[in-house]
Design a protein around this motif. Structure first.
Motif, short mmCIF file in Angstrom:
data_model
loop_
_atom_site.label_atom_id
_atom_site.label_comp_id
_atom_site.label_asym_id
_atom_site.label_seq_id
_atom_site.Cartn_x
_atom_site.Cartn_y
_atom_site.Cartn_z
N ALA A 2 -18.35 52.87 26.61
CA ALA A 2 -17.02 53.44 26.72
C ALA A 2 -16.07 52.77 25.73
CB ALA A 2 -16.49 53.27 28.14
N ASP A 3 -14.97 53.45 25.43
CA ASP A 3 -13.94 52.86 24.58
C ASP A 3 -13.45 51.54 25.18
OD1 ASP A 3 -14.12 55.09 23.02
OD2 ASP A 3 -12.00 55.64 23.15
N GLY A 4 -13.33 50.53 24.34
CA GLY A 4 -12.80 49.26 24.79
C GLY A 4 -13.77 48.42 25.59
N GLN A 5 -15.00 48.90 25.78
CA GLN A 5 -15.99 48.12 26.53
C GLN A 5 -16.26 46.81 25.80
OE1 GLN A 5 -19.15 50.60 28.00
NE2 GLN A 5 -20.62 48.92 28.00
N LEU A 6 -16.34 45.71 26.56
CA LEU A 6 -16.49 44.41 25.94
C LEU A 6 -17.76 44.33 25.12
CD1 LEU A 6 -15.43 41.53 25.57
CD2 LEU A 6 -16.67 40.89 27.66
#
Length: 250
Positions: free
Chosen positions: A105-109
């Motif tokens: 996902a977007d922004g997933q670490l």
């Protein structure tokens, strides 16, 4: 012998945390290739927190100079936005030898799960076809123990990359047998389905040898986080050579 593709994302993280050009991602990638690495991996994300689109042409040219493969990872469903034209557009620009599709996902670490193939895979099949149409080998990131690998092959994928994070966690606790068995079984079923097998995530000099002993015929490992961390102490060239020694003995 299993091939080593060095992920240079963490070098870009250091650079981006300060701004400017240092540490130089191209220089780091060149040092890895000079030390014998077989390829370079990058994962440009929409939030541009490490490798960015502007890095790719230089890295592609470097890999061509050394006659090695560039592997670009990413989520094929992440929509374009300013500074990130989308994974397909990036691959159209530089034509990597391999693209590894990851459902993050977007922004997933960090990537922490793979694709499942027990639902509607129509959209994924369309993405695989689009990347294969660019001449890229397509690898799908999968969890150990994933079911229906025959469907992954039917999508047109060439390889799977086994997510080795759970194995690395289990190895650190001293009880990796179950995790290794899951990886070995996944690799066996992937090969039976006609897929090549890659592996990556949290592999290190400490745990790589045991993994390869239990999971034979892995074509490629991509290693970045641990390798860069180890290189802070031992140096980049010496660390790459350490990994190559493990692969040669496996």
């Amino acid at each position: 012998m299993t091939r080593l593709s060095v992920n240079v994302n963490k070098v870009a993280v250091l650079r981006n945390s300060r701004g400017g050009r240092e540490p130089d991602v191209l220089a780091a990638a060149r040092a890895c290739l000079d030390a014998g690495a077989h390829g370079i991996t990058v994962h440009p994300r929409p939030d541009r927190r490490h490798i960015v689109a502007e890095d790719l042409p230089g890295l592609a040219a470097l890999c061509a100079e050394y006659h090695v493969e560039l592997n670009i990872e990413g989520n094929p469903f992440a929509p374009p936005r300013p500074g990130y034209p989308g994974l397909l557009a990036l691959c159209e620009q530089v034509r990597p030898a391999q693209v590894t599709l990851v459902p993050d996902a977007d922004g997933q670490l960090t990537s922490d799960h793979g694709f499942a193939f027990d639902g509607d895979t129509t959209a994924l099949a369309e993405q695989v076809a689009a990347f294969a149409g660019l001449g890229c080998r397509v690898s799908l990131f999968v969890d150990p123990g994933v079911r229906d690998l025959e469907r992954a092959a039917a999508l047109g994928a060439h390889r799977v990359e086994i997510y080795t994070g759970p194995y690395a966690e289990a190895f650190a606790t001293g009880d990796a047998a179950t995790a290794l068995q899951a990886c070995a079984d996944t690799a066996r079923r992937a090969r039976a389905a006609g897929l090549g097998v890659n592996a990556g995530h949290d592999l290190s000099q400490a745990n790589l040898g045991a993994f390869l002993a239990a999971v034979p015929e892995v074509l490629e490992v991509s290693i970045g986080h641990a390798l860069v961390g180890e290189a802070l102490h031992a140096g980049l060239a010496a660390t790459v050579r350490g990994y190559l020694g493990i692969l040669a003995r496996a």
